[in-house]
Design an enzyme around this catalytic site. Structure first.
Site, PDB file in Angstrom:
ATOM      1  N   VAL A  84       0.854  -1.182   0.000  1.00 41.68           N
ATOM      2  CA  VAL A  84       0.000   0.000   0.000  1.00 41.68           C
ATOM      3  C   VAL A  84       0.891   1.233   0.000  1.00 41.68           C
ATOM      4  O   VAL A  84       1.823   1.337   0.797  1.00 41.68           O
ATOM      5  CB  VAL A  84      -0.925   0.024   1.247  1.00 41.68           C
ATOM      6  CG1 VAL A  84      -1.689   1.343   1.340  1.00 41.68           C
ATOM      7  CG2 VAL A  84      -1.900  -1.154   1.221  1.00 41.68           C
ATOM      8  N   ALA A 129       4.501   4.174   2.822  1.00 38.85           N
ATOM      9  CA  ALA A 129       4.059   2.939   2.164  1.00 38.85           C
ATOM     10  C   ALA A 129       4.320   1.779   3.119  1.00 38.85           C
ATOM     11  O   ALA A 129       5.014   1.946   4.122  1.00 38.85           O
ATOM     12  CB  ALA A 129       4.833   2.735   0.863  1.00 38.85           C
ATOM     13  N   LYS A 130       3.775   0.650   2.831  1.00 30.88           N
ATOM     14  CA  LYS A 130       4.061  -0.545   3.629  1.00 30.88           C
ATOM     15  C   LYS A 130       3.666  -1.767   2.834  1.00 30.88           C
ATOM     16  O   LYS A 130       2.784  -1.702   1.974  1.00 30.88           O
ATOM     17  CB  LYS A 130       3.253  -0.519   4.930  1.00 30.88           C
ATOM     18  CG  LYS A 130       3.811  -1.413   6.012  1.00 30.88           C
ATOM     19  CD  LYS A 130       4.931  -0.707   6.742  1.00 30.88           C
ATOM     20  CE  LYS A 130       5.447  -1.485   7.911  1.00 30.88           C
ATOM     21  NZ  LYS A 130       6.243  -0.612   8.791  1.00 30.88           N
ATOM     22  N   GLY A 131       4.317  -2.888   3.139  1.00 31.84           N
ATOM     23  CA  GLY A 131       3.960  -4.121   2.449  1.00 31.84           C
ATOM     24  C   GLY A 131       3.972  -5.290   3.397  1.00 31.84           C
ATOM     25  O   GLY A 131       4.510  -5.206   4.503  1.00 31.84           O
ATOM     26  N   ASP A 170      11.021  -4.971   8.130  1.00 31.94           N
ATOM     27  CA  ASP A 170      10.004  -4.805   9.174  1.00 31.94           C
ATOM     28  C   ASP A 170       9.900  -6.169   9.883  1.00 31.94           C
ATOM     29  O   ASP A 170      10.858  -6.949   9.830  1.00 31.94           O
ATOM     30  CB  ASP A 170       8.675  -4.345   8.552  1.00 31.94           C
ATOM     31  CG  ASP A 170       7.747  -3.711   9.579  1.00 31.94           C
ATOM     32  OD1 ASP A 170       7.994  -2.576  10.000  1.00 31.94           O
ATOM     33  OD2 ASP A 170       6.770  -4.371   9.988  1.00 31.94           O
TER      34      ASP A 170
END
Ligand code: GLU
Length: 440
Positions: A84, A129-131, A170
Protein backbone atom coordinates in the site's frame (compact mmCIF):
# COMPACT_ATOMS: atom_id res chain seq x y z
CA UNK A 1 -46.52 23.24 3.73
CA UNK A 2 -44.03 24.98 5.89
CA UNK A 3 -42.04 26.00 2.85
CA UNK A 4 -38.69 25.24 4.40
CA UNK A 5 -36.24 23.76 2.01
CA UNK A 6 -33.30 21.91 3.33
CA UNK A 7 -30.13 23.60 2.24
CA UNK A 8 -27.18 21.27 2.20
CA UNK A 9 -24.29 23.05 3.87
CA UNK A 10 -20.92 22.67 2.24
CA UNK A 11 -18.42 21.24 4.73
CA UNK A 12 -16.07 24.00 5.81
CA UNK A 13 -13.54 21.91 7.67
CA UNK A 14 -12.80 18.24 8.29
CA UNK A 15 -14.90 18.54 11.46
CA UNK A 16 -18.09 18.95 9.38
CA UNK A 17 -17.38 15.68 7.61
CA UNK A 18 -16.38 13.77 10.70
CA UNK A 19 -19.54 14.88 12.50
CA UNK A 20 -20.41 14.75 16.19
CA UNK A 21 -20.87 10.99 16.56
CA UNK A 22 -17.56 9.98 15.04
CA UNK A 23 -16.42 6.42 15.52
CA UNK A 24 -19.54 5.11 17.25
CA UNK A 25 -18.45 1.55 16.58
CA UNK A 26 -14.68 1.91 16.64
CA UNK A 27 -13.04 -1.49 16.36
CA UNK A 28 -10.09 -0.94 18.69
CA UNK A 29 -8.15 -3.93 17.45
CA UNK A 30 -8.28 -2.90 13.81
CA UNK A 31 -5.08 -0.87 13.25
CA UNK A 32 -6.59 1.10 10.38
CA UNK A 33 -9.49 2.26 12.54
CA UNK A 34 -7.08 2.98 15.39
CA UNK A 35 -4.96 5.13 13.07
CA UNK A 36 -8.01 6.91 11.65
CA UNK A 37 -9.37 7.72 15.13
CA UNK A 38 -6.18 9.68 15.90
CA UNK A 39 -6.07 11.18 12.41
CA UNK A 40 -9.66 12.44 12.75
CA UNK A 41 -8.96 13.92 16.16
CA UNK A 42 -5.89 15.80 14.88
CA UNK A 43 -7.68 16.87 11.66
CA UNK A 44 -10.49 18.40 13.71
CA UNK A 45 -8.11 20.33 15.92
CA UNK A 46 -6.31 21.60 12.82
CA UNK A 47 -9.56 22.65 11.15
CA UNK A 48 -8.23 20.76 8.17
CA UNK A 49 -9.64 21.68 4.79
CA UNK A 50 -12.30 19.05 3.84
CA UNK A 51 -10.74 18.38 0.44
CA UNK A 52 -7.33 17.63 1.92
CA UNK A 53 -8.98 15.57 4.64
CA UNK A 54 -10.64 13.41 1.97
CA UNK A 55 -7.39 13.03 0.03
CA UNK A 56 -5.41 11.97 3.12
CA UNK A 57 -7.96 9.38 4.23
CA UNK A 58 -7.53 7.35 1.08
CA UNK A 59 -4.28 5.53 0.27
CA UNK A 60 -2.97 6.40 -3.21
CA UNK A 61 -2.47 2.75 -4.20
CA UNK A 62 -3.45 -0.60 -2.70
CA UNK A 63 -2.03 -3.68 -4.33
CA UNK A 64 -2.93 -7.30 -3.62
CA UNK A 65 -0.69 -9.75 -5.43
CA UNK A 66 -0.56 -13.51 -5.69
CA UNK A 67 2.85 -14.91 -4.79
CA UNK A 68 3.06 -18.45 -6.18
CA UNK A 69 6.20 -20.41 -5.41
CA UNK A 70 7.35 -23.98 -5.53
CA UNK A 71 7.99 -25.27 -2.02
CA UNK A 72 11.01 -27.46 -1.28
CA UNK A 73 8.75 -30.53 -1.46
CA UNK A 74 7.87 -29.57 -5.08
CA UNK A 75 4.29 -28.56 -4.21
CA UNK A 76 3.06 -25.18 -5.42
CA UNK A 77 1.79 -22.79 -2.75
CA UNK A 78 0.26 -19.37 -3.42
CA UNK A 79 0.85 -16.68 -0.80
CA UNK A 80 -0.95 -13.34 -0.62
CA UNK A 81 1.13 -10.18 -0.74
CA UNK A 82 0.16 -6.56 -0.20
CA UNK A 83 1.77 -3.22 -0.88
CA UNK A 84 0.00 0.00 0.00
CA UNK A 85 1.33 3.42 -0.94
CA UNK A 86 -0.52 5.83 1.29
CA UNK A 87 0.84 9.19 0.20
CA UNK A 88 3.66 10.54 -1.98
CA UNK A 89 3.08 14.30 -1.66
CA UNK A 90 6.40 14.88 0.15
CA UNK A 91 8.46 12.27 -1.69
CA UNK A 92 8.57 8.61 -2.72
CA UNK A 93 6.60 6.08 -0.70
CA UNK A 94 8.76 4.60 2.06
CA UNK A 95 8.15 1.73 4.42
CA UNK A 96 8.96 -1.80 5.42
CA UNK A 97 7.75 -5.21 4.34
CA UNK A 98 6.65 -7.76 6.93
CA UNK A 99 6.31 -11.51 6.62
CA UNK A 100 3.73 -12.65 9.15
CA UNK A 101 0.59 -14.76 9.45
CA UNK A 102 -1.27 -11.80 11.01
CA UNK A 103 -0.85 -9.52 7.97
CA UNK A 104 -4.14 -8.08 6.64
CA UNK A 105 -4.90 -5.35 4.12
CA UNK A 106 -6.26 -3.11 6.89
CA UNK A 107 -3.10 -3.56 8.87
CA UNK A 108 -0.90 -2.70 5.88
CA UNK A 109 -3.08 0.36 5.14
CA UNK A 110 -2.62 1.59 8.71
CA UNK A 111 1.10 0.93 8.67
CA UNK A 112 1.45 2.76 5.33
CA UNK A 113 -0.35 5.82 6.69
CA UNK A 114 1.77 5.70 9.85
CA UNK A 115 4.84 5.86 7.59
CA UNK A 116 3.46 9.03 5.94
CA UNK A 117 3.01 10.67 9.35
CA UNK A 118 6.34 9.31 10.67
CA UNK A 119 8.38 10.69 7.76
CA UNK A 120 6.61 14.03 8.14
CA UNK A 121 7.20 14.18 11.92
CA UNK A 122 10.96 13.81 11.42
CA UNK A 123 10.76 15.99 8.31
CA UNK A 124 12.45 13.67 5.81
CA UNK A 125 11.41 13.90 2.13
CA UNK A 126 9.43 10.67 1.90
CA UNK A 127 5.80 9.69 1.78
CA UNK A 128 4.42 6.52 3.36
CA UNK A 129 4.06 2.94 2.16
CA UNK A 130 4.06 -0.54 3.63
CA UNK A 131 3.96 -4.12 2.45
CA UNK A 132 3.39 -7.58 3.77
CA UNK A 133 3.12 -11.21 2.79
CA UNK A 134 0.90 -13.60 4.74
CA UNK A 135 3.33 -16.38 5.59
CA UNK A 136 5.03 -17.99 8.54
CA UNK A 137 8.79 -17.56 8.09
CA UNK A 138 9.49 -19.93 11.01
CA UNK A 139 8.09 -22.76 8.88
CA UNK A 140 9.75 -21.86 5.59
CA UNK A 141 13.26 -22.66 4.44
CA UNK A 142 15.69 -19.93 3.40
CA UNK A 143 15.25 -20.81 -0.26
CA UNK A 144 11.44 -20.73 0.06
CA UNK A 145 11.72 -17.28 1.65
CA UNK A 146 13.98 -16.20 -1.18
CA UNK A 147 11.46 -17.37 -3.79
CA UNK A 148 8.62 -15.58 -1.98
CA UNK A 149 10.67 -12.37 -1.79
CA UNK A 150 11.71 -12.45 -5.43
CA UNK A 151 8.24 -13.30 -6.76
CA UNK A 152 6.65 -10.61 -4.57
CA UNK A 153 9.21 -8.07 -5.83
CA UNK A 154 8.62 -9.10 -9.44
CA UNK A 155 4.86 -8.66 -8.98
CA UNK A 156 5.48 -5.10 -7.81
CA UNK A 157 8.09 -4.00 -10.37
CA UNK A 158 5.87 -1.20 -11.65
CA UNK A 159 5.35 0.20 -8.18
CA UNK A 160 8.78 -0.06 -6.57
CA UNK A 161 11.66 2.23 -7.47
CA UNK A 162 14.09 4.66 -5.84
CA UNK A 163 11.92 7.56 -6.97
CA UNK A 164 8.55 5.95 -6.30
CA UNK A 165 8.41 3.38 -3.50
CA UNK A 166 11.31 2.14 -1.39
CA UNK A 167 10.89 -0.90 0.89
CA UNK A 168 12.86 -1.69 4.06
CA UNK A 169 12.89 -4.37 6.75
CA UNK A 170 10.00 -4.81 9.17
CA UNK A 171 8.62 -7.71 11.26
CA UNK A 172 10.44 -10.96 10.22
CA UNK A 173 12.36 -9.42 7.32
CA UNK A 174 16.02 -8.46 7.41
CA UNK A 175 19.10 -7.45 5.43
CA UNK A 176 19.15 -10.70 3.51
CA UNK A 177 15.57 -10.17 2.31
CA UNK A 178 16.48 -6.62 1.25
CA UNK A 179 19.44 -8.01 -0.76
CA UNK A 180 17.05 -10.29 -2.69
CA UNK A 181 14.72 -7.37 -3.39
CA UNK A 182 17.60 -5.23 -4.64
CA UNK A 183 18.89 -8.07 -6.82
CA UNK A 184 15.50 -8.92 -8.35
CA UNK A 185 14.70 -5.30 -9.11
CA UNK A 186 18.21 -4.67 -10.51
CA UNK A 187 18.11 -7.72 -12.80
CA UNK A 188 14.95 -6.33 -14.40
CA UNK A 189 16.45 -2.86 -14.80
CA UNK A 190 19.62 -4.25 -16.30
CA UNK A 191 21.91 -2.43 -13.85
CA UNK A 192 22.36 -2.26 -10.08
CA UNK A 193 19.81 -0.05 -8.34
CA UNK A 194 20.94 0.12 -4.73
CA UNK A 195 18.55 2.92 -3.72
CA UNK A 196 15.42 0.84 -4.44
CA UNK A 197 15.55 -0.61 -0.94
CA UNK A 198 17.09 0.34 2.42
CA UNK A 199 18.26 -1.78 5.31
CA UNK A 200 20.55 -3.66 2.92
CA UNK A 201 23.80 -5.39 3.91
CA UNK A 202 26.67 -2.87 4.26
CA UNK A 203 28.65 -4.63 1.51
CA UNK A 204 26.07 -3.75 -1.14
CA UNK A 205 25.15 -0.16 -0.36
CA UNK A 206 23.66 -0.47 3.11
CA UNK A 207 24.36 2.18 5.71
CA UNK A 208 26.41 1.88 8.85
CA UNK A 209 24.16 2.30 11.86
CA UNK A 210 20.95 1.31 10.04
CA UNK A 211 20.48 -1.97 11.89
CA UNK A 212 20.66 -0.21 15.26
CA UNK A 213 18.84 2.94 14.15
CA UNK A 214 15.30 2.19 15.34
CA UNK A 215 16.51 1.09 18.77
CA UNK A 216 18.88 4.06 18.94
CA UNK A 217 16.02 6.43 18.09
CA UNK A 218 13.96 4.88 20.92
CA UNK A 219 16.82 5.45 23.33
CA UNK A 220 17.22 9.09 22.26
CA UNK A 221 13.48 9.76 22.53
CA UNK A 222 13.30 8.11 25.97
CA UNK A 223 16.28 10.13 27.17
CA UNK A 224 14.63 13.36 25.96
CA UNK A 225 11.37 12.45 27.69
CA UNK A 226 13.13 11.71 30.99
CA UNK A 227 15.00 15.00 30.70
CA UNK A 228 11.74 16.86 30.01
CA UNK A 229 10.08 15.24 33.02
CA UNK A 230 13.08 15.95 35.25
CA UNK A 231 13.72 12.23 35.84
CA UNK A 232 17.24 10.82 36.07
CA UNK A 233 18.70 8.23 33.70
CA UNK A 234 20.78 6.40 36.27
CA UNK A 235 18.89 3.74 38.13
CA UNK A 236 15.66 4.37 36.22
CA UNK A 237 13.98 1.01 35.65
CA UNK A 238 12.84 -0.16 32.23
CA UNK A 239 10.95 -3.14 30.79
CA UNK A 240 10.96 -4.14 27.14
CA UNK A 241 8.20 -6.05 25.38
CA UNK A 242 9.66 -7.66 22.26
CA UNK A 243 13.32 -8.55 21.95
CA UNK A 244 13.86 -8.35 18.20
CA UNK A 245 15.88 -5.77 16.32
CA UNK A 246 14.12 -2.83 17.98
CA UNK A 247 13.59 -3.99 21.58
CA UNK A 248 16.95 -5.65 22.13
CA UNK A 249 19.00 -2.76 20.77
CA UNK A 250 16.94 -0.09 22.54
CA UNK A 251 17.38 -2.05 25.78
CA UNK A 252 21.15 -2.33 25.31
CA UNK A 253 21.48 1.39 24.56
CA UNK A 254 19.24 2.39 27.48
CA UNK A 255 21.39 0.26 29.74
CA UNK A 256 24.46 2.06 28.42
CA UNK A 257 22.78 5.36 29.38
CA UNK A 258 22.53 4.15 32.96
CA UNK A 259 19.00 2.71 33.06
CA UNK A 260 18.38 -0.68 34.64
CA UNK A 261 16.52 -3.04 32.33
CA UNK A 262 14.68 -5.37 34.71
CA UNK A 263 12.47 -7.28 32.27
CA UNK A 264 12.25 -8.32 28.64
CA UNK A 265 9.88 -10.55 26.72
CA UNK A 266 9.51 -12.28 23.39
CA UNK A 267 7.14 -14.92 22.04
CA UNK A 268 8.79 -17.55 24.26
CA UNK A 269 7.87 -15.66 27.47
CA UNK A 270 9.44 -13.05 29.71
CA UNK A 271 12.51 -12.81 31.90
CA UNK A 272 12.82 -10.69 35.04
CA UNK A 273 15.66 -9.69 37.31
CA UNK A 274 15.01 -6.88 39.84
CA UNK A 275 18.73 -6.03 39.83
CA UNK A 276 18.83 -5.71 36.07
CA UNK A 277 19.34 -8.03 33.15
CA UNK A 278 22.71 -7.74 31.50
CA UNK A 279 21.26 -6.94 28.08
CA UNK A 280 24.31 -7.74 25.95
CA UNK A 281 24.37 -11.14 27.59
CA UNK A 282 20.67 -11.72 26.86
CA UNK A 283 21.26 -10.71 23.23
CA UNK A 284 24.09 -13.25 22.98
CA UNK A 285 21.78 -15.89 24.49
CA UNK A 286 19.09 -15.17 21.90
CA UNK A 287 21.64 -15.26 19.09
CA UNK A 288 22.47 -18.79 20.13
CA UNK A 289 19.11 -20.10 21.36
CA UNK A 290 16.76 -17.99 19.25
CA UNK A 291 14.47 -17.06 22.18
CA UNK A 292 14.82 -15.56 25.66
CA UNK A 293 13.36 -18.64 27.35
CA UNK A 294 15.93 -20.45 29.44
CA UNK A 295 18.17 -17.39 29.88
CA UNK A 296 20.07 -18.16 33.08
CA UNK A 297 20.54 -14.60 34.43
CA UNK A 298 16.88 -13.99 35.32
CA UNK A 299 13.69 -15.69 36.44
CA UNK A 300 10.93 -16.53 33.97
CA UNK A 301 7.60 -14.76 34.34
CA UNK A 302 4.42 -14.75 32.19
CA UNK A 303 4.95 -12.56 29.11
CA UNK A 304 1.91 -10.33 29.73
CA UNK A 305 3.34 -9.18 33.09
CA UNK A 306 5.89 -7.01 31.31
CA UNK A 307 3.24 -4.42 30.38
CA UNK A 308 2.14 -3.88 33.98
CA UNK A 309 5.50 -4.21 35.68
CA UNK A 310 6.66 -1.76 38.34
CA UNK A 311 9.08 0.19 36.16
CA UNK A 312 9.59 3.83 35.14
CA UNK A 313 9.93 3.22 31.41
CA UNK A 314 7.98 0.70 29.34
CA UNK A 315 9.06 -0.01 25.79
CA UNK A 316 6.49 -1.97 23.76
CA UNK A 317 8.58 -3.10 20.79
CA UNK A 318 6.66 -6.02 19.32
CA UNK A 319 3.48 -5.60 17.27
CA UNK A 320 0.15 -3.75 17.45
CA UNK A 321 -2.33 -3.74 20.33
CA UNK A 322 -0.05 -4.59 23.25
CA UNK A 323 -1.58 -1.93 25.49
CA UNK A 324 -5.37 -2.02 25.39
CA UNK A 325 -8.31 -0.60 27.30
CA UNK A 326 -8.09 -3.72 29.49
CA UNK A 327 -4.47 -3.64 30.69
CA UNK A 328 -3.82 0.14 30.41
CA UNK A 329 -5.26 0.80 33.86
CA UNK A 330 -2.60 -1.48 35.40
CA UNK A 331 0.35 0.16 33.64
CA UNK A 332 2.76 1.49 36.27
CA UNK A 333 5.38 3.09 34.02
CA UNK A 334 5.69 6.89 33.93
CA UNK A 335 6.99 6.88 30.35
CA UNK A 336 5.99 4.65 27.43
CA UNK A 337 8.25 4.68 24.40
CA UNK A 338 6.48 3.03 21.45
CA UNK A 339 9.16 1.05 19.64
CA UNK A 340 6.49 -0.91 17.75
CA UNK A 341 3.99 0.59 15.33
CA UNK A 342 0.55 0.93 16.89
CA UNK A 343 1.19 -0.84 20.22
CA UNK A 344 -1.45 1.25 22.03
CA UNK A 345 -5.16 1.26 21.15
CA UNK A 346 -7.17 4.53 21.20
CA UNK A 347 -9.09 3.27 24.25
CA UNK A 348 -5.81 2.71 26.08
CA UNK A 349 -4.69 6.24 25.09
CA UNK A 350 -7.55 7.70 27.10
CA UNK A 351 -6.78 5.59 30.18
CA UNK A 352 -3.07 6.41 30.03
CA UNK A 353 -3.76 10.12 29.62
CA UNK A 354 -6.01 10.12 32.70
CA UNK A 355 -3.27 8.37 34.64
CA UNK A 356 -0.74 10.97 33.49
CA UNK A 357 1.52 8.50 31.66
CA UNK A 358 3.85 10.26 29.22
CA UNK A 359 3.56 8.40 25.90
CA UNK A 360 6.17 8.96 23.19
CA UNK A 361 4.09 7.97 20.16
CA UNK A 362 5.28 5.42 17.62
CA UNK A 363 5.49 7.92 14.76
CA UNK A 364 8.17 9.76 16.73
CA UNK A 365 9.62 7.07 19.00
CA UNK A 366 10.50 4.55 16.31
CA UNK A 367 11.31 7.01 13.52
CA UNK A 368 15.06 6.41 13.91
CA UNK A 369 14.87 3.48 11.51
CA UNK A 370 13.37 5.37 8.62
CA UNK A 371 15.62 8.35 9.34
CA UNK A 372 18.74 6.24 8.77
CA UNK A 373 16.95 4.63 5.80
CA UNK A 374 16.81 8.15 4.41
CA UNK A 375 20.57 8.53 5.05
CA UNK A 376 21.12 5.19 3.29
CA UNK A 377 19.09 6.29 0.26
CA UNK A 378 21.04 9.57 0.11
CA UNK A 379 24.38 7.71 0.33
CA UNK A 380 23.33 5.25 -2.40
CA UNK A 381 22.35 8.08 -4.69
CA UNK A 382 25.58 9.97 -4.02
CA UNK A 383 27.67 6.83 -4.22
CA UNK A 384 29.56 8.18 -1.23
CA UNK A 385 29.34 6.57 2.19
CA UNK A 386 29.50 8.24 5.58
CA UNK A 387 31.27 7.33 8.80
CA UNK A 388 29.13 5.75 11.50
CA UNK A 389 29.79 8.60 13.94
CA UNK A 390 28.35 11.07 11.45
CA UNK A 391 25.26 8.91 10.93
CA UNK A 392 24.66 8.61 14.66
CA UNK A 393 25.20 12.32 15.23
CA UNK A 394 22.75 13.24 12.46
CA UNK A 395 20.22 10.73 13.80
CA UNK A 396 20.60 12.23 17.25
CA UNK A 397 19.96 15.68 15.78
CA UNK A 398 16.83 14.56 13.91
CA UNK A 399 15.22 12.75 16.85
CA UNK A 400 15.96 15.43 19.46
CA UNK A 401 14.76 18.21 17.17
CA UNK A 402 11.60 16.27 16.29
CA UNK A 403 10.93 15.55 19.97
CA UNK A 404 11.10 19.28 20.70
CA UNK A 405 8.95 20.10 17.62
CA UNK A 406 6.22 17.70 18.83
CA UNK A 407 6.55 18.95 22.40
CA UNK A 408 5.98 22.53 21.32
CA UNK A 409 2.82 21.60 19.37
CA UNK A 410 1.62 19.66 22.43
CA UNK A 411 2.16 22.66 24.68
CA UNK A 412 0.67 25.15 22.25
CA UNK A 413 -2.54 23.13 21.76
CA UNK A 414 -2.69 21.47 25.20
CA UNK A 415 -2.78 17.99 23.68
CA UNK A 416 -0.79 14.85 24.35
CA UNK A 417 2.33 13.92 22.38
CA UNK A 418 0.45 11.54 20.09
CA UNK A 419 -2.11 14.04 18.91
CA UNK A 420 0.62 16.68 18.67
CA UNK A 421 2.71 14.39 16.46
CA UNK A 422 -0.29 13.74 14.17
CA UNK A 423 -1.05 17.47 14.02
CA UNK A 424 2.53 18.31 13.09
CA UNK A 425 2.65 15.55 10.47
CA UNK A 426 -0.76 16.22 8.92
CA UNK A 427 -0.02 19.93 8.69
CA UNK A 428 3.31 19.26 6.94
CA UNK A 429 1.69 16.90 4.41
CA UNK A 430 -1.30 19.21 3.93
CA UNK A 431 1.02 22.17 3.27
CA UNK A 432 2.56 20.30 0.32
CA UNK A 433 -0.88 19.31 -1.01
CA UNK A 434 -1.90 22.97 -0.95
CA UNK A 435 1.22 23.96 -2.88
CA UNK A 436 1.02 21.13 -5.39
CA UNK A 437 -2.74 21.35 -5.96
CA UNK A 438 -4.69 18.69 -7.79
CA UNK A 439 -3.66 17.51 -11.22
CA UNK A 440 -6.79 16.77 -13.18
N1 GLU B 1 9.88 -0.77 9.17
C1 GLU B 1 10.43 0.40 9.76
C2 GLU B 1 9.32 1.30 10.28
O1 GLU B 1 8.23 0.86 10.54
C3 GLU B 1 11.41 1.12 8.85
C4 GLU B 1 10.85 1.63 7.58
C5 GLU B 1 11.88 2.19 6.61
O2 GLU B 1 13.03 2.31 6.99
O3 GLU B 1 11.50 2.50 5.49
O4 GLU B 1 9.53 2.46 10.52
Amino acid sequence: MSGTTEVKQKPRTAKDIIGPDKDPHLDEDNPFEAMMARFDHAAELLDLDPGIYRVLRMPEKQMIVAVPIQLDNAEVEVFTGYRVVHNTARGPGKGGIRFDMRVTLDEVKALAAWMTWKCAVVNIPFGGAKGGVICDPANLSISELERITRRYTAALLDVLGPESDIPAPDVNTNERVMAWIMDTYSMHQGHPVTAVVTGKPIEMGGSLGRREATGRGCMIATREALKYLGLPLRGTKAAVQGFGNVGSIAAALLEREGLTVVAASDISGAIYNPNGIYVEDAIAWVREHRYLAGYPGAEEVPAEQVITMDVDVLLPAAVENAITRKNAKDVRAKVICEGANGPTTPGADRVLEEKGVFVIPDILANAGGVTVSYFEWVQDRMGYFWEETMINERLEGVITRSFLDVMSVAERHSVNMRIAAYMLAIERVAAVHRLRGLYA
